[in-house]
Design an enzyme around this catalytic site. Structure first.
Site, PDB file in Angstrom:
ATOM      1  N   HIS A 141       1.376   1.873  -4.685  1.00  0.00           N
ATOM      2  CA  HIS A 141       1.005   3.299  -4.771  1.00  0.00           C
ATOM      3  C   HIS A 141       1.694   4.046  -5.914  1.00  0.00           C
ATOM      4  O   HIS A 141       1.402   5.223  -6.124  1.00  0.00           O
ATOM      5  CB  HIS A 141       1.362   4.025  -3.464  1.00  0.00           C
ATOM      6  CG  HIS A 141       0.584   3.564  -2.270  1.00  0.00           C
ATOM      7  ND1 HIS A 141      -0.793   3.512  -2.245  1.00  0.00           N
ATOM      8  CD2 HIS A 141       0.998   3.128  -1.051  1.00  0.00           C
ATOM      9  CE1 HIS A 141      -1.191   3.073  -1.051  1.00  0.00           C
ATOM     10  NE2 HIS A 141      -0.131   2.826  -0.316  1.00  0.00           N
ATOM     11  N   ASP A 177      -3.643  -4.713   1.680  1.00  0.00           N
ATOM     12  CA  ASP A 177      -2.929  -3.689   2.443  1.00  0.00           C
ATOM     13  C   ASP A 177      -3.954  -2.743   3.080  1.00  0.00           C
ATOM     14  O   ASP A 177      -5.016  -2.508   2.509  1.00  0.00           O
ATOM     15  CB  ASP A 177      -2.034  -2.927   1.461  1.00  0.00           C
ATOM     16  CG  ASP A 177      -0.997  -2.051   2.126  1.00  0.00           C
ATOM     17  OD1 ASP A 177       0.186  -2.438   2.095  1.00  0.00           O
ATOM     18  OD2 ASP A 177      -1.363  -0.980   2.641  1.00  0.00           O
ATOM     19  N   HIS A 179      -3.844   0.323   3.235  1.00  0.00           N
ATOM     20  CA  HIS A 179      -3.980   1.520   2.383  1.00  0.00           C
ATOM     21  C   HIS A 179      -4.547   1.108   1.022  1.00  0.00           C
ATOM     22  O   HIS A 179      -4.166   0.061   0.485  1.00  0.00           O
ATOM     23  CB  HIS A 179      -2.618   2.191   2.202  1.00  0.00           C
ATOM     24  CG  HIS A 179      -1.963   2.595   3.495  1.00  0.00           C
ATOM     25  ND1 HIS A 179      -1.072   1.776   4.154  1.00  0.00           N
ATOM     26  CD2 HIS A 179      -2.102   3.708   4.244  1.00  0.00           C
ATOM     27  CE1 HIS A 179      -0.672   2.375   5.280  1.00  0.00           C
ATOM     28  NE2 HIS A 179      -1.292   3.556   5.357  1.00  0.00           N
ATOM     29  N   ASP A 266      -0.530  -4.144   7.272  1.00  0.00           N
ATOM     30  CA  ASP A 266      -0.627  -2.988   8.164  1.00  0.00           C
ATOM     31  C   ASP A 266      -2.038  -2.756   8.708  1.00  0.00           C
ATOM     32  O   ASP A 266      -2.323  -1.714   9.288  1.00  0.00           O
ATOM     33  CB  ASP A 266      -0.081  -1.717   7.466  1.00  0.00           C
ATOM     34  CG  ASP A 266      -0.340  -1.687   5.971  1.00  0.00           C
ATOM     35  OD1 ASP A 266      -1.139  -2.511   5.480  1.00  0.00           O
ATOM     36  OD2 ASP A 266       0.243  -0.825   5.285  1.00  0.00           O
TER      37      ASP A 266
HETATM   38 ZN   LIG Z   1      -0.003   0.082   3.468  1.00  0.00          ZN
END
Ligand SMILES: [Zn+2]
Length: 398
Positions: A141, A177, A179, A266
């Site tokens: 990120h 991931d 996200h 996750d």
């Molecule tokens: Zn994540």
């Protein structure tokens, strides 16, 4: 042909620690390494490679990130940072009350992570290994000018840039991931030689709020970016169906020289920060699919990084260990993939760590026994929506 797989030492990265209650905690690495050791699967000393030298990592950081941002990270890394730097923290995503709060030593700790991912990239690209794993990496990120989502410097982007500059190789980046891999995507959004593929929970409901199918790259990089935005409560079958199809198509069209993958774990049903309802099965299957792709298109070249994952005890150690078992062609996989669940139990005595955070009950096996999980009531609708999204996302690929 047997593949040589190396493990990048993470000891310098254990200082990447915001505070004790923060979900991105080095206990994730400690528990994974412990599980591998007790299973007899922790790599032998000759398969462990050291991170790059500090100086080389420093140069990579300065090439990738804006100088005023790096200067602020440095200033905020002091035990008692200058009030002027503290005032600027928020603007750079490092505010004390935010999700990526500054902490003493953070520059050096993140530099170690960048150094590890550069070492992983070099081990594979120089031909000394086919596979390299760096579990402290995957800070996907981070942006050129700011920290975000627990990520300070973008080690994945640093590794990819290093591969581009030193070896001129074309890179397929695969981000599993939950996200969206937004930072890495934006670093290479206009680059036709880096294809980014990210599967994640839709940004409609989850941080960072991006990663929709209409994000396809720009200018000469148009078409070298593929996003799978999955519905909340997606389960194993639909997740793997979309991931498998997208990965196969992206690899066939792009024909990468090397695959760099990010393995946040996750998307598991137990994860406290997202709403996907998958089991450990996806963390057995996704590495296998990535490896097959690397074998087919990239002469086996595969660099894997860690990432998010916030169920420290029940999910991460198993998911990341399974990744290493796949990379290192462990004979344990026979039992894990077999029909006899008793053969695939975790080693006795794991975990050997006492902590008030440890749940009373831990899963006994490498995979989850999902027979008592309640199926999602909207399963058919969720699967149909994911298929619809996949069809649209693939329209511009090949
Ligand atoms: Zn994540």
């Amino acid at each position: 042909m047997s593949k040589r797989s190396v493990w990048v030492d993470t000891s310098g990265s254990k200082g990447y620690r915001f505070h004790d209650e923060h979900p991105f905690h080095p206990i994730r690495l400690e528990l994974t390494e412990q599980l591998l050791r007790l299973s007899g699967e922790f790599p032998a000393a000759e398969l462990i490679v050291p991170p790059f030298a500090e100086e080389e990592a420093e140069q990579a950081i300065c090439k990738l990130h804006r100088h005023d941002y790096v200067d602020t990270v440095l200033a905020l890394s002091e035990e008692h940072p200058d009030p002027e730097a503290v005032r600027k923290a928020d603007a750079f995503g490092l505010g004390a009350d935010g999700d990526t709060p500054f902490f003493p030593g953070m520059h050096a700790a993140t530099r170690s992570i960048v150094a590890g991912s550069l070492a992983a990239a070099d081990a594979v690209m120089s031909g000394s290994a086919d596979h390299a794993l760096h579990l402290a990496g995957g800070l996907h990120h981070a942006f050129p000018d700011r920290a975000a989502g627990f990520c300070i410097y973008n080690d994945a982007a640093a590794a990819i840039s290093h591969i581009r500059e030193k070896y001129g190789a074309r890179v397929l980046y695969v981000d599993t991931d939950v996200h969206h891999g937004d930072g890495v995507q934006w670093f290479f959004y206009t680059d036709p030689d880096v294809f980014t593929l990210s599967i994640h929970e839709t940004g409609k409901f989850l941080f960072p709020g991006s990663g929709f199918h209409h994000e396809r790259g720009d200018s000469s990089g148009y078409g070298a970016c593929l996003n799978l935005s999955m519905e909340p409560y997606t389960e194993d079958e639909s997740w793997l169906e979309c991931f498998g199809e997208a990965l196969a198509r992206a690899a066939a069209v792009f024909r990468p020289d090397v695959i760099v993958s990010q393995h946040g774990c996750d998307a598991h049903a137990f994860d406290p920060l997202a709403h996907i309802h998958c089991s450990m099965k996806i963390y057995r299957e996704m590495p296998r699919m990535i490896r097959e792709c690397a074998d087919t298109y990239s002469q086996g070249r595969w660099i894997a990084l860690g990432g998010g994952g916030y169920d420290h005890w029940r999910v991460i150690p198993r998911a990341w260990s399974l990744l290493w078992l796949e990379m290192s062609s462990s004979p344990l996989l026979k039992a894990i993939d077999g029909d006899s669940p008793n053969a695939a139990l975790l080693p006795l005595g794991w975990p050997q760590l006492e902590s008030p955070d440890r749940p009373d009950e831990l899963p006994p096996g490498w995979l989850d026994d999902t027979s008592d999980w309640t199926p999602m009531p909207r399963r058919t609708e969720i699967t149909a929506k994911n298929r619809e999204m996949l069809a649209i996302a693939l329209q511009h690929i090949g």
